[in-house]
Design an enzyme around this catalytic site. Sequence first.
Site, PDB file in Angstrom:
ATOM      1  N   LYS A  75       6.774  -2.048   1.864  1.00 41.45           N
ATOM      2  CA  LYS A  75       5.561  -1.403   2.296  1.00 41.45           C
ATOM      3  C   LYS A  75       4.213  -2.158   2.421  1.00 41.45           C
ATOM      4  CE  LYS A  75       3.098   3.050   3.142  1.00 41.45           C
ATOM      5  NZ  LYS A  75       3.699   3.315   4.441  1.00 41.45           N
TER       6      LYS A  75
ATOM      7  N   ARG B  21       8.235   4.214  -4.890  1.00 43.76           N
ATOM      8  CA  ARG B  21       8.217   3.077  -3.729  1.00 43.76           C
ATOM      9  C   ARG B  21       7.250   1.911  -3.905  1.00 43.76           C
ATOM     10  NH1 ARG B  21       7.632   5.260   2.329  1.00 43.76           N
ATOM     11  NH2 ARG B  21       5.518   5.530   1.608  1.00 43.76           N
TER      12      ARG B  21
ATOM     13  N   GLU C 100      12.499   2.413  14.193  1.00 45.21           N
ATOM     14  CA  GLU C 100      11.476   3.568  13.808  1.00 45.21           C
ATOM     15  C   GLU C 100      10.125   3.509  14.719  1.00 45.21           C
ATOM     16  OE1 GLU C 100       9.994   2.376   9.875  1.00 45.21           O
ATOM     17  OE2 GLU C 100       9.894   0.336  10.298  1.00 45.21           O
TER      18      GLU C 100
ATOM     19  N   TYR D 269       1.056  -1.102  -0.086  1.00 44.67           N
ATOM     20  CA  TYR D 269       0.127   0.167  -0.029  1.00 44.67           C
ATOM     21  C   TYR D 269       0.768   1.223   0.131  1.00 44.67           C
ATOM     22  CZ  TYR D 269       0.766   1.079   4.811  1.00 44.67           C
ATOM     23  OH  TYR D 269       1.380   1.498   6.222  1.00 44.67           O
TER      24      TYR D 269
ATOM     25  N   LEU E 170      11.203   1.376   6.880  1.00 37.44           N
ATOM     26  CA  LEU E 170      10.668   1.658   5.875  1.00 37.44           C
ATOM     27  C   LEU E 170      11.310   2.857   5.278  1.00 37.44           C
ATOM     28  CD1 LEU E 170       8.091   1.318   3.891  1.00 37.44           C
ATOM     29  CD2 LEU E 170       7.207   3.045   5.182  1.00 37.44           C
TER      30      LEU E 170
END
Length: 287
Positions: A151, A52, A183, A33, A207
């Site tokens: 992702k 991406r 993160e 996504y 990410l």
Amino acid sequence: MTRTVYVNGEYLPEHEAKVSIFDRAFLMADGVYEVTSVLGGKLIDFAGHAKRLDRSLTELDIRKPIETDALLEVHRELVRLNGIEDGLIYLQITRGAPGDRDFVFPDPETTNPTIVLFTQDKPGLADSPAARTGMKIISIEDQRWGRRDIKTVQLLYPSMGKMMAKKAGADDAWMVQDGYVTEGTSNNAYFIKGNKIVTRALSNDILHGITRAAVLRFAREAQMEVEERNFTIEEAQSADEAFITSASAFVMPVVEIDGVALGEGTPGARVARLREIYLDESRKAAI
């Protein structure tokens, strides 16, 4: 107002949108996504999100069901149909619905990927109260799978992390692996000491944030030093300032980590300036 959404080439009222129960995102979390912000009716950093997306699809060997130019037009049409001034566009592409459940990937020649997009209307998205008050963060163990650079829709543990933070009276959580911060649950993490920004280097562990890339570029242009390396919660607690970045939060100050206030316990000037620069430059480049 009923939203218009996009499902496999069709614009539909949201209550008419349907996806098969055999879709592999539903059964296997087999999908990727992106979330693109909309400010002033225009898309923020669409090119970065599209690039991406291509990488995520390639890494999982999912066939791309739509070309980038056509995908841009779908985004713009959803903004128009739903009257979005400020908000978000959520995009999801899955491996599709082969008609039954199997761990083995279906034949891409006979199973079409599923593509879904919808909007979220968020007036005043860039004027969040949290930007003025700052966020409180807790630390939790990072228990996600190893390919966080893709992702994917595998978001259960980040969701659990946000609930851990909520239960602790905080706003979000930073995840820690082998003693070092990776993160946030849905964002990249940073601290500032003196004139230096420290954040974890790109790898499979985090990410590769689109907002991250832009903010670090703007920081360097503003003569700030950027150091990409592992860091601990204790280092961040002793920093002058800290912040997170994401497509929906932009640049958001962190004022407390595991109960320890940073500086005066209020958002600092450097983070405020980075947020201002990011929003100004992003609006100029929006399409």
